[in-house]
Enzyme design. Structure first.
Site, PDB file in Angstrom:
ATOM      1  N   TRP A 239       0.823  -1.203   0.000  1.00 25.46           N
ATOM      2  CA  TRP A 239       0.000   0.000   0.000  1.00 25.46           C
ATOM      3  C   TRP A 239       0.859   1.254   0.000  1.00 25.46           C
ATOM      4  CZ3 TRP A 239      -1.693   3.018   4.686  1.00 25.46           C
ATOM      5  CH2 TRP A 239      -0.791   2.861   5.766  1.00 25.46           C
ATOM      6  N   ASP A 240       2.143   1.099   0.343  1.00 30.96           N
ATOM      7  CA  ASP A 240       3.078   2.222   0.341  1.00 30.96           C
ATOM      8  C   ASP A 240       2.980   3.014  -0.961  1.00 30.96           C
ATOM      9  OD1 ASP A 240       3.804   0.267   2.190  1.00 30.96           O
ATOM     10  OD2 ASP A 240       5.937   0.690   2.050  1.00 30.96           O
TER      11      ASP A 240
ATOM     12  N   GLU B 153      -0.484  -2.014  12.478  1.00 35.42           N
ATOM     13  CA  GLU B 153       0.145  -3.327  12.294  1.00 35.42           C
ATOM     14  C   GLU B 153       0.651  -3.980  13.580  1.00 35.42           C
ATOM     15  OE1 GLU B 153       3.070  -3.147   9.182  1.00 35.42           O
ATOM     16  OE2 GLU B 153       1.549  -3.032   7.624  1.00 35.42           O
TER      17      GLU B 153
ATOM     18  N   LYS C 128       2.679   1.122  15.988  1.00 38.67           N
ATOM     19  CA  LYS C 128       3.880   1.065  15.162  1.00 38.67           C
ATOM     20  C   LYS C 128       4.028   2.335  14.328  1.00 38.67           C
ATOM     21  CE  LYS C 128       5.971  -1.850  11.548  1.00 38.67           C
ATOM     22  NZ  LYS C 128       5.725  -3.016  10.663  1.00 38.67           N
ATOM     23  N   GLN C 129       2.905   2.872  13.867  1.00 36.96           N
ATOM     24  CA  GLN C 129       2.934   4.012  12.957  1.00 36.96           C
ATOM     25  C   GLN C 129       1.574   4.692  12.954  1.00 36.96           C
ATOM     26  OE1 GLN C 129       3.956   1.209   9.928  1.00 36.96           O
ATOM     27  NE2 GLN C 129       2.104   1.594   8.763  1.00 36.96           N
TER      28      GLN C 129
END
Length: 767
Positions: free
Chosen positions: A351-352, A489, A600-601
């Site tokens: 998806w980046d 995630e 995580k982000q």
């Protein structure tokens, strides 16, 4: 023969990325950040003459292979990986039999410089051998942006204090392996004719790779040194033997053409034809064409921060790799997690691409953005197959993709020394909404109804169909999306991840409205609806599901719960956490970590940015304040979006801190224990840098009407300047710390722009 012009660098140091000396412990990082990229191929900047620490690799977009056996202990089945292609720039130099390799001679000085303005790598170095002989060398390499099949090299050698016999060998080496020692390439035949292209085939996937090469060696007066050639099934070599006196320089000029069966049915003939044309034009003219192609891309892409030279250079590094990450002429490959600069994640597409990398291309080079969406369209049948395999209608794109639309996520990974299942391929389904979101952003930004009618609408409709089928209705009439992984995630198999649910609802609403959007093309909608067996009743069901999806929103506080039950998890203190030393999952263990609130982000923060118009200023501030201290930034994706959000909120200290975290992820080469870019540059982080600057600090908010711009520029920058392409028009924007914005329409039709909360005004050409 005067060759100084070949090695001349751009005068402005903010266009130059320079690495002095040589440290084998950090060579892998240096090779990646200095890589030569043009969207068709990427060549790591390994030392031409070789070294035990070197990891030379050339990657060709879309060339994947799945070996016959697993490549790592944690894998139970083979996984497709991006193939390391032929090493085209090998050069061996021997002085009276002594090889001039850095592990065999004394390095006196070395400087490698990536000239980002022109897309060239220049290396200058001096060595002394055991006999005291000092040799000065300099080299040039580039991968042409004007003709993406061209790879070029120049090497100058000059004895300083001796006369001696020199043997020089230039090689195109096809006997290469990936870093895990997997050999993906085999010779197409058992013999090769001198002068013919080297032709290799990937062992299982059957792609052909053809390389043709030729080099000339001449002295300072232009006299050509005779050479001999050698061809084997896996290598092309050209040899020279000559005597050089003290102060006498010789220059090698090498041209390589590379073509694959992805490009055309007969790559062998094409490689030979390309090489003949390259030889006719000559290296100097080819370099000029290449430099002009880079200048054209920079004219639409460059960002200016005149008050901060260090940041200026870091930003240009990000833009250089973004420009070189994709090929606008290739609709059947996409950008892997480390682009074409390393093997991490086996070159898979995540998806980046759509959420982090793609927006920079959309607003600077829309034709490249379109090609990347077409890759998803061409793999739509694989997305349909994945949805069906999971028991759903519609299309669910793979979490990790390669050259097909199949899911290629591995089943296991190693985390903190333990083997844990990888659930992302099954549960991280928001990628379907991410791709549909990108399709509709493209249509809004370009006004390209033909793309929507022919390709984009089908993708969006099939994704919406998946979400409508995926959602489960409870007794109270609320719809839920259960058992998913969100962008965070660190928490698996959760229910009602806010990012997933909100994006799914947004896609469902937009998909249900597509019939009206395509009314100007009446022939297209009936044919598409008939082909997809799409009824008005199904569209109405999509609206019902969208309205009824659980949102996790608390109207009293403005907080959005990241997923059902998140607020009840154990708090965690992340002060002093350094992800380069150890990630949270490594510290706590994978399963213990999931009982905490650590992220995580960016997750909810990212949701707010993507669907900005659906929330309020209170929502932005409340959720940033809540989630920012709970985020570990163990993913390289995280700092840039925190910079973007902080900039929009006017929290400039936070914004600058996170921006520098993002810009230095690859460039902080010598931090102990920091792998950095050794496995390739973090292309999503670099895309996030562009977004932080354009959508955060410049404050550009694309809308259906036009562009609303609310800048927040740090005082130390002096100003922020950039170009922005919108519906075929290119704007030059300049904003200063006092909030003043200057907008110039460089070409195209007038554009509707609003500054801050001000009214919409039309920007036209100056009379």
């Amino acid at each position: 023969m005067d060759t100084d012009h070949l090695f001349t660098l751009t005068a402005d140091p903010t266009w130059l990325l320079r690495i002095d000396g040589f440290d084998p412990d950090y060579e892998a990082q240096a090779e990646a950040v200095l890589a030569l990229v043009n969207g068709y191929q990427g060549t790591r900047a390994a030392l031409e003459e070789g070294h035990p620490a070197a990891r030379p690799a050339t990657f060709l977009a879309g060339i994947f292979n799945t070996p016959a056996a697993p490549q790592a202990p944690e894998l139970e089945a083979p996984i497709p990986e991006l193939v390391v292609g032929p090493d085209w720039s090998q050069v061996q130099i021997a002085i009276d039999g002594t090889l001039l390799r850095l592990d065999q001679v004394e390095l006196l000085e070395q400087c490698r410089t990536l000239d980002m303005a022109r897309g060239v790598l220049v290396r200058e170095w001096r060595v002394r051998d055991a006999a005291g002989r000092i040799t000065a060398l300099r080299s040039l390499r580039f991968a042409s942006l004007a003709n993406r099949h061209l790879l070029a090299q120049a090497l100058e050698i000059r004895p300083e204090n001796y006369s001696a016999a020199i043997v020089l060998t230039a090689t195109v080496n096809g006997a290469v392996t990936n870093a895990n020692q997997t050999r993906h390439l085999e010779a197409l035949s058992s013999a090769a004719l001198p002068g013919a292209p080297l032709v290799l085939r990937t062992r299982q996937s059957g792609y052909l790779i053809a390389c043709a090469a030729h080099a000339l060696l001449a002295d300072v007066n232009g006299a050509v040194v005779a050479s001999s050639t050698e061809a084997t099934p896996t290598a092309l070599r050209q040899h020279w033997q000559f005597t050089a006196g003290a102060g006498q320089s010789f220059t090698l000029q090498k041209l390589v053409s590379i073509v694959t069966s992805r490009d055309m049915p007969d790559p062998t003939a094409a490689a030979a034809a390309h090489l003949r044309e390259f030889q006719r034009v000559g290296l100097a003219a080819l370099l000029s064409e290449h430099s002009a192609a880079w200048a054209e891309r920079w004219a639409a892409t460059d960002i200016q921060i005149p008050g901060d030279a260090a940041l200026q250079g870091e930003v240009r590094f990000a833009l250089y790799h973004l420009i070189g990450a994709a090929n606008p002429d290739d609709e059947r490959s996409s950008i892997g997690a480390r682009a074409l600069t390393g093997e991490r994640y086996r070159g898979h597409v995540f998806w980046d691409t759509e959420i982090f990398v793609w927006p920079a291309l959309l607003y600077t080079h829309p034709q490249t953005a379109r090609a990347l969406l077409m890759y998803r369209y061409h793999t739509l049948d694989g997305a349909r197959a994945k949805a069906a395999a999971n028991g759903y209608r519609g299309a669910l794109f793979p979490w990790e993709a390669a050259d097909t639309g199949d899911e290629v996520t591995p089943d296991f990974m190693l985390s903190g020394g333990e083997r844990v299942p990888v659930l992302t391929g099954r549960e991280e389904q928001h990628i379907a909404a991410d791709i549909a979101y990108a399709v509709l952003q493209y249509v809004q930004a370009t006004g390209d109804p033909g793309f929507l009618a022919q390709y984009g609408a089908e993708m969006v409709l099939e994704v919406a169909r998946f979400w409508a089928d995926r959602a489960e209705r409870d007794e109270a009439g609320v719809y839920h999306i259960r058992r998913v992984i969100g962008p965070d995630e660190y928490h698996e198999t959760v229910d009602d991840n806010a990012y997933t649910n909100h994006l799914a609802a947004w896609v469902l609403r937009r998909a249900a409205a597509l019939e009206q959007a395509l009314q100007a093309l009446p022939v297209e909608w009936p044919a598409l609806a008939e082909r997809l067996q799409l009824t008005r009743a199904e569209l109405e069901q999509w609206r019902t599901v969208a309205a009824g999806l659980a949102r996790g929103y608390d109207p009293a506080t403005g907080l959005i719960e990241q997923f059902a039950g998140y607020h009840a998890l154990d708090p965690i203190d992340l002060s002093g956490h350094d992800p380069s030393v150890a990630t949270v999952d490594a510290r706590l263990g994978w399963y213990a970590m999931q009982r905490t609130q650590v992220l995580k982000q960016a997750d909810v923060v990212m949701l707010l940015i993507l669907l900005w118009e659906e929330f309020t200023e209170r929502d932005y501030a409340a959720n940033y304040a809540y989630y920012e201290p709970r985020t570990s930034h163990d993913s390289s994706l995280s700092p840039s979006f925190h910079a973007l959000m902080a900039a929009r909120l006017g929290l400039l200290a936070d914004a600058e801190r996170y921006l520098r975290k993002a810009t230095l992820i690859d460039l902080d080469l010598y931090r102990p224990g920091h792998a950095g870019a050794s496995g390739g540059v973090h292309i999503a982080a670099l895309g996030g840098v562009w977004q932080a600057l354009a959508l955060g600090f410049m404050g550009i908010q694309p809308t259906a009407t036009g562009l609303r711009i609310t800048p927040h520029i740090p005082s130390g920058w002096g100003e922020l300047g950039m170009r922005f392409t919108w519906r075929g028009s290119r704007l030059r924007l300049r904003a200063t710390p006092d909030g003043k914005v200057t907008i110039t329409l460089e070409h195209g039709d007038p554009v509707q722009v609003a500054i801050g909360a001000g009214p919409w005004e039309e920007v036209t050409h100056d009379e």
